[in-house]
Design an enzyme around this catalytic site. Structure first.
Site, PDB file in Angstrom:
ATOM      1  N   LYS A  36       0.677  -1.142   0.009  1.00 48.75           N
ATOM      2  CA  LYS A  36      -0.035   0.097   0.086  1.00 48.75           C
ATOM      3  C   LYS A  36       0.833   1.339  -0.107  1.00 48.75           C
ATOM      4  CE  LYS A  36      -4.092  -1.136  -0.030  1.00 48.75           C
ATOM      5  NZ  LYS A  36      -5.275  -0.474  -0.657  1.00 48.75           N
ATOM      6  N   ASP A  78      -8.464   0.638   7.016  1.00 47.00           N
ATOM      7  CA  ASP A  78      -8.438  -0.435   8.077  1.00 47.00           C
ATOM      8  C   ASP A  78      -7.048  -0.488   8.433  1.00 47.00           C
ATOM      9  OD1 ASP A  78      -7.288  -1.902   5.900  1.00 47.00           O
ATOM     10  OD2 ASP A  78      -9.605  -2.527   5.358  1.00 47.00           O
TER      11      ASP A  78
END
Ligand SMILES: Cc1ncc(COP(=O)(O)O)c(C=O)c1O
Length: 402
Positions: free
Chosen positions: A87, A135
């Site tokens: 990410k 998250d």
């Protein structure tokens, strides 16, 4: 190897991936929305960031022999920029591009990402605030990108996000606000707050009217596929790739297809049974939404809504979709930690989903044949995260933890 390998979950096989039918070439219709130039720029920009190094591509020879495959390659995203997951490539890159655009709109036309990183526009960028719901992993990337750009960052997390993941975002200077609800609510709150305060949402999910930034996020992810192409002599024949909103899978499919045409790997999209929006989209032949009744252990994949930017690429380029249960996650993490598969790897809960998919299909001779998996196959897995929450990791892997 001690691991649950029965295929109990649904698998959807469509007739052909488009690259088998459209004479192989990356179609113009997809090029218009996700051009090769975006992937090329992402590689050239991101590879100039401090701390950049291609992540390792490990060979899991023990596993390949056990499954009767030519090779199993595991791209380990754990070390990526010290953030623990792939990410790092997406949210941070989108923040940097947004900062450049924000500056251009205020008369700083020629600001380069290099100059932004050097702090040249730090005074001006203090006025810009980015936000997102997360998250954990995406928010960590956005926080890091905001720190790099010198802008403000407010992150919204839901009730189930661990304290460890919250602290990791705060370490980059983000203000983290926990809401009493699930991911979808945190997303709504981030949008409402952005609207009310003039902040900029940097989301990895996309919806009607909000496509540009998620596309930039996906462009950042293509760096992984570009690296794999440089790290292999013979490219993979198959890829098992996990999906949350689908951006990660679509970016990988796109970059291989752009570069290899008909030789692009056959891709199986793998997702948790508890958050299976990709297989549902494949069934309905359109981006689908599924309710999340229970949070999966694979926290990064707990998304019920397929990304609108990702779907056209997956719909055209990917024929096979598989869901996996929760029970295999711990054993797969321990298998990688033990080194028995061929390399000792620290893999987080969402990172092993592709491996679970490969093991499930390999336990099913008929499926294995239909997908064309055999002794000549070179299978690519992407370990999309390392121990992004070290406490959860240790609780699952125990004494095997490195
Ligand atoms: C570790 C990890 N793997 C895979 C994914 C899936 O990515 P996407 O939501 O783009 O499908 C995520 C998403 O957060 C993630 O955190």
């Amino acid at each position: 190897m001690n691991i649950e390998r029965e295929l109990t979950a649904p698998m959807l096989l469509r007739q052909h991936a488009a690259h088998e039918t459209l004479s192989g070439a990356w179609p113009e219709s997809l090029e218009a929305d996700f051009p090769v130039s975006m992937a090329v720029s992402a590689l050239s920009e991101i590879s100039a960031w401090p701390g950049y190094a291609p992540t390792p591509l490990e060979s899991l020879d023990g596993l390949a022999t056990e499954l009767g495959l030519g090779a199993v390659l595991y791209k380990d995203e754990g070390p990526r920029f010290g953030l623990g997951s792939f990410k790092a490539l997406g949210g941070a890159y989108a923040v940097m591009l947004l900062a450049r655009k924000w500056l251009a709109d205020r008369g700083h036309d020629a600001a380069t990402l290099d100059e932004i990183r050097s702090g040249k526009f730090a005074e001006a960028l203090k006025e810009m605030t980015v936000t997102c719901a997360t998250d954990g992993n995406h928010g960590r990337s956005v926080s890091w990108g905001a720190e790099m750009a010198g802008c403000r960052c407010v992150i919204f997390i839901h009730a189930e996000v661990s304290e460890g993941r919250k602290t990791a975002m705060e370490a980059f200077g983000a203000e983290v606000r926990r809401i009493d609800g699930d991911y979808d609510l945190s997303l709504k709150v981030s949008e409402t707050e952005a609207e009310a305060n003039g902040w900029y949402v940097v989301s990895d999910a996309s919806w009607p009217g909000y496509m540009e930034i998620p596309r930039d996020v996906m462009a950042g992810y293509t760096v992984m596929a570009s690296e794999v192409l440089a790290q292999t002599v013979a490219p993979p024949t198959h890829m098992f790739v996990q999906a949350g909103v689908g951006g990660f899978a679509a970016a990988m499919v796109a970059r291989f297809w752009q570069t290899l045409g008909a030789e692009a790997p056959r891709t199986v999209v793998v997702e948790p049974e508890l958050a299976a929006c990709a297989i549902e989209s494949a069934r309905q032949d359109k981006p689908a939404v599924v309710p999340i009744h229970e949070e999966t252990l694979m926290a990064g994949l707990s998304c019920g809504e397929m990304s609108l930017v990702a779907w056209p690429i997956l719909a055209a380029g990917c024929s096979d979709y598989l869901t996996v249960g929760e029970e295999g996650v711990g054993p797969a993490m321990r298998l990688l930690a033990s080194g028995e598969a061929g390399a000792r790897i620290t893999a987080g809960e969402s990172g092993v989903a592709g491996l679970l998919g490969l093991m499930a299909v390999s336990s099913h001779p008929e499926l294995k044949t239909r997908i064309g998996l055999g002794p000549d196959s070179r299978v690519l897995l992407i370990g999309s995260e390392g121990a992004t929450d070290p406490e959860i990791y240790r609780s699952i892997v125990g004494d095997l933890a490195a």
